[in-house]
Design a protein around this motif. Sequence first.
Motif, PDB file in Angstrom:
ATOM      1  N   GLY A  54       0.807  -1.216   0.000  1.00  0.00           N
ATOM      2  CA  GLY A  54       0.000   0.000   0.000  1.00  0.00           C
ATOM      3  C   GLY A  54       0.835   1.257   0.000  1.00  0.00           C
ATOM      4  N   ASP A  55       2.173   1.095   0.228  1.00  0.00           N
ATOM      5  CA  ASP A  55       3.056   2.254   0.171  1.00  0.00           C
ATOM      6  C   ASP A  55       3.342   2.602  -1.298  1.00  0.00           C
ATOM      7  OD1 ASP A  55       3.127   2.222   2.901  1.00  0.00           O
ATOM      8  OD2 ASP A  55       5.186   1.454   3.066  1.00  0.00           O
ATOM      9  N   ILE A  56       3.825   3.821  -1.525  1.00  0.00           N
ATOM     10  CA  ILE A  56       4.302   4.244  -2.856  1.00  0.00           C
ATOM     11  C   ILE A  56       5.826   4.358  -2.793  1.00  0.00           C
ATOM     12  CG2 ILE A  56       4.320   6.082  -4.577  1.00  0.00           C
ATOM     13  CD1 ILE A  56       1.440   6.708  -3.794  1.00  0.00           C
ATOM     14  N   LEU A  57       6.461   3.551  -3.603  1.00  0.00           N
ATOM     15  CA  LEU A  57       7.920   3.570  -3.659  1.00  0.00           C
ATOM     16  C   LEU A  57       8.337   4.650  -4.672  1.00  0.00           C
ATOM     17  CD1 LEU A  57      10.275   0.501  -3.846  1.00  0.00           C
ATOM     18  CD2 LEU A  57      10.648   2.469  -5.319  1.00  0.00           C
ATOM     19  N   LYS A  58       9.076   5.630  -4.210  1.00  0.00           N
ATOM     20  CA  LYS A  58       9.545   6.718  -5.088  1.00  0.00           C
ATOM     21  C   LYS A  58      11.037   6.527  -5.355  1.00  0.00           C
ATOM     22  CE  LYS A  58       6.191  10.113  -3.424  1.00  0.00           C
ATOM     23  NZ  LYS A  58       6.023  11.435  -2.804  1.00  0.00           N
ATOM     24  N   ILE A  59      11.397   6.665  -6.642  1.00  0.00           N
ATOM     25  CA  ILE A  59      12.797   6.489  -7.029  1.00  0.00           C
ATOM     26  C   ILE A  59      13.147   7.497  -8.130  1.00  0.00           C
ATOM     27  CG2 ILE A  59      12.381   4.685  -8.769  1.00  0.00           C
ATOM     28  CD1 ILE A  59      14.975   3.348  -7.577  1.00  0.00           C
ATOM     29  N   ASN A  60      14.400   8.021  -8.122  1.00  0.00           N
ATOM     30  CA  ASN A  60      14.883   9.000  -9.113  1.00  0.00           C
ATOM     31  C   ASN A  60      15.997   8.355  -9.969  1.00  0.00           C
ATOM     32  OD1 ASN A  60      13.217  10.997  -7.985  1.00  0.00           O
ATOM     33  ND2 ASN A  60      14.794  11.457  -6.430  1.00  0.00           N
ATOM     34  N   ALA A  61      15.946   8.661 -11.243  1.00  0.00           N
ATOM     35  CA  ALA A  61      16.993   8.163 -12.170  1.00  0.00           C
ATOM     36  C   ALA A  61      17.640   9.361 -12.890  1.00  0.00           C
ATOM     37  CB  ALA A  61      16.398   7.196 -13.170  1.00  0.00           C
ATOM     38  N   THR A  62      18.988   9.299 -13.007  1.00  0.00           N
ATOM     39  CA  THR A  62      19.739  10.364 -13.707  1.00  0.00           C
ATOM     40  C   THR A  62      20.495   9.724 -14.877  1.00  0.00           C
ATOM     41  OG1 THR A  62      20.041  11.581 -11.642  1.00  0.00           O
ATOM     42  CG2 THR A  62      21.494  12.157 -13.513  1.00  0.00           C
ATOM     43  N   LEU A  63      20.258  10.292 -16.098  1.00  0.00           N
ATOM     44  CA  LEU A  63      20.937   9.790 -17.300  1.00  0.00           C
ATOM     45  C   LEU A  63      21.927  10.845 -17.790  1.00  0.00           C
ATOM     46  CD1 LEU A  63      17.967   8.218 -19.336  1.00  0.00           C
ATOM     47  CD2 LEU A  63      19.550   7.085 -17.765  1.00  0.00           C
ATOM     48  N   SER A  64      23.099  10.352 -18.134  1.00  0.00           N
ATOM     49  CA  SER A  64      24.107  11.239 -18.775  1.00  0.00           C
ATOM     50  C   SER A  64      24.723  10.477 -19.964  1.00  0.00           C
ATOM     51  CB  SER A  64      25.209  11.645 -17.782  1.00  0.00           C
ATOM     52  OG  SER A  64      25.867  10.506 -17.280  1.00  0.00           O
ATOM     53  N   ALA A  65      25.070  11.233 -21.037  1.00  0.00           N
ATOM     54  CA  ALA A  65      25.518  10.551 -22.265  1.00  0.00           C
ATOM     55  C   ALA A  65      26.895  11.080 -22.694  1.00  0.00           C
ATOM     56  CB  ALA A  65      24.506  10.764 -23.379  1.00  0.00           C
ATOM     57  N   ASP A  66      27.735  10.151 -23.124  1.00  0.00           N
ATOM     58  CA  ASP A  66      29.028  10.531 -23.695  1.00  0.00           C
ATOM     59  C   ASP A  66      28.907  10.811 -25.194  1.00  0.00           C
ATOM     60  OD1 ASP A  66      30.194  10.185 -21.202  1.00  0.00           O
ATOM     61  OD2 ASP A  66      30.693   8.079 -21.580  1.00  0.00           O
ATOM     62  N   ALA A  67      27.793  10.346 -25.758  1.00  0.00           N
ATOM     63  CA  ALA A  67      27.523  10.577 -27.187  1.00  0.00           C
ATOM     64  C   ALA A  67      26.023  10.704 -27.361  1.00  0.00           C
ATOM     65  CB  ALA A  67      28.069   9.415 -28.008  1.00  0.00           C
ATOM     66  N   ASP A  68      25.683  11.156 -28.532  1.00  0.00           N
ATOM     67  CA  ASP A  68      24.247  11.283 -28.769  1.00  0.00           C
ATOM     68  C   ASP A  68      23.596   9.902 -28.688  1.00  0.00           C
ATOM     69  OD1 ASP A  68      24.661  13.944 -29.159  1.00  0.00           O
ATOM     70  OD2 ASP A  68      24.537  13.854 -31.373  1.00  0.00           O
ATOM     71  N   SER A  69      22.389   9.896 -28.036  1.00  0.00           N
ATOM     72  CA  SER A  69      21.681   8.602 -27.908  1.00  0.00           C
ATOM     73  C   SER A  69      20.173   8.830 -27.940  1.00  0.00           C
ATOM     74  CB  SER A  69      22.058   7.907 -26.583  1.00  0.00           C
ATOM     75  OG  SER A  69      21.698   8.699 -25.467  1.00  0.00           O
ATOM     76  N   ASN A  70      19.497   7.772 -28.322  1.00  0.00           N
ATOM     77  CA  ASN A  70      18.029   7.825 -28.393  1.00  0.00           C
ATOM     78  C   ASN A  70      17.508   6.415 -28.071  1.00  0.00           C
ATOM     79  OD1 ASN A  70      15.406   8.523 -28.838  1.00  0.00           O
ATOM     80  ND2 ASN A  70      15.559   8.580 -31.055  1.00  0.00           N
TER      81      ASN A  70
END
Length: 652
Positions: free
Chosen positions: A20-36
């Motif tokens: 019944g709890d809400i698990l909150k999580i943060n993600a950080t993305l960084s790129a060395d080259a262009d990506s999609n």
Amino acid sequence: MIAVQGEIMLSQPNSVYNFGDILKINATLSADADSNDFLIMEIVCGGLNNNFYKVPVTLKTGEQKFFDAGLFLSKFYSLASEENCVITASYNGERAESQRFMLSDFILVKNSLESLNINPEKIAIAKGSAVKANGENAKGYVELNIPEKGINIVRSMENGEYNIEFSFPEATKSGDYNVEIKVYEKYNNEIVNFGNNNVTIHVNQVPTNIEIEVIENEQGLTPGNDLIYNIKITDQVGEIYLGNTKIEIFDPANNSVLQKLNSGEIESFKTETNFTPGIWKIKAEGFDLVSENVFNINSLEKIDFEMSNKKMKITNIGNVVYRKAIQISIGNYSEVKNLNLGIGESVYLSLSAPDGLYEVNINDGGDSKFSQKEVMLTGRTVGVNKNQLGFGVFSKYPVMWIFLIGVLGLFSYIMSRKIIKKSSYSYAPDKDAESDTKLKEKQEKRKEEMIKNFNAPEIEVGEAEHAIVLDGRKERASLVCIKVKNLDKLERNSHDTLNKVKEIIKEKRGTIYRTGNFIIGLFSSASTKTFENDRKAIDSAIEIEKELKEHNKKFKQRIEFGLCVNTGEIILKKEKDRLKFTSLGNTLPLAKRISDISNEEALLSEEFFKKVTSELKGQKENREDVSFYHILKINEREKNSQFISDFLKRNG
């Protein structure tokens, strides 16, 4: 924030989550080259994977982007092992993983009761706290259950605290009961988190009723016997409660005669023979409870006998005025005395007889009896003299007696002086001749008086009258009932025979009561001067049967008759030469009924037969719903005349 793999970084979840709890999580993305590519986050619990976040992401070289994700932890994950959950993130061939965490449905319930002992119907309070495994206060419902009593109470709960009032029903048996406290949270009507705590509570035994059981027969309690009573204390469900109660017994005037403690056992209370007749009360009190019951003490006519130096002291030890006749027997001599004694009052009887040892018997036709052998008596004649005051008067009033003795002495002195003066003018008689003559005359006269006193009736036997007697005495009497079935057709010679029947009754010292075509012989102490009247009744009945049967043999006109002997209680009173009596119960009606059944033979009622079984043999018969006995054989008794013979020899 720590880097898991190069260009993907995840925030760390808590170590424990509840469903019944809400698990909150943060993600950080960084790129060395262009990506999609797509950023995908999954929760992995044991063998269970669930993609809960997926978004397309385009990054340029050196660019960073931040993403916030949340996951509702439903019961879907309850199949996973508790400590085997992790969050993973993937992007453009890179993968990152969070620290492991636990999913739980546990709620810690701490419970307390104000008291672990409680009385039925009294309010109890259960209060406590509920904290989830994640450390947060539970918000949901609290439920109190006592399965054995069907008690179920549900309350909503905020901030992890609860307070519930409850009580046990009045009729709850004393003992230990399990009280279960459940706390739970629900989502979409489904319980997602749960906790419970059990506590044992004791229901006390409470006395709720006191019952006094008095053990007596339907006729009441005879004074002198023990009153048996049982004090029973019961609790809320009727089970025995052991404890002390105060017992108090009151007489009819509400005076307390006994106070004591009772511990719930059967006890007895000794009554005295002079206890006041009527309704008595017994009261039990304890534990703020009061109970009362009553018992009846019967009236008791009872006397006690004490023999000392030829004096018989008779004391009324009963609880009512003693108004009865007693039969006193000295050897073969019997005399009846009427007594009227108040409660506790005594009378003295002087017993006399020619010098010798005698058997003395006294009875009142009831339970009061006295018997003593070899009683030394002296005197010139057999007799019983009554002295209401007894010897106690002299000691109580000595001055009065001294005065009376002085007056009598003075009177004797004056009379002797007069006699001396008169004798001085007369001639002296021949003393020897006069003394011999007078002695013989006295002896003859003494024998005649003695025989007369022994055999002569003390009252004239007369007619009896059936009437309502209110102030007489009650005693058991015997009846001989003759029904003349053809009375209206009889001629003179038949009436002469009926007169002989009446003479037979009179000879046996009975009194005669005539009503319709019945002739009834009544044998009571008022005329016979004895309570032993059963044999007199039997002898009379046999002679009457013989007389009537002889008449029927001699004369053409028969006397059709029925004959019955019965016994029962009557109330009687003498008025001049008549005896008035009231028949109690079925004494008279039963005698008439059996004489009507009788076919010219003497029949005995069942009650009468029981009294004389030692004197005769009989055969029982039942006719018209009435039981009676035929006489088969009468045991002959030797008539004892030795008393008079010995008496005359001693005094000739």
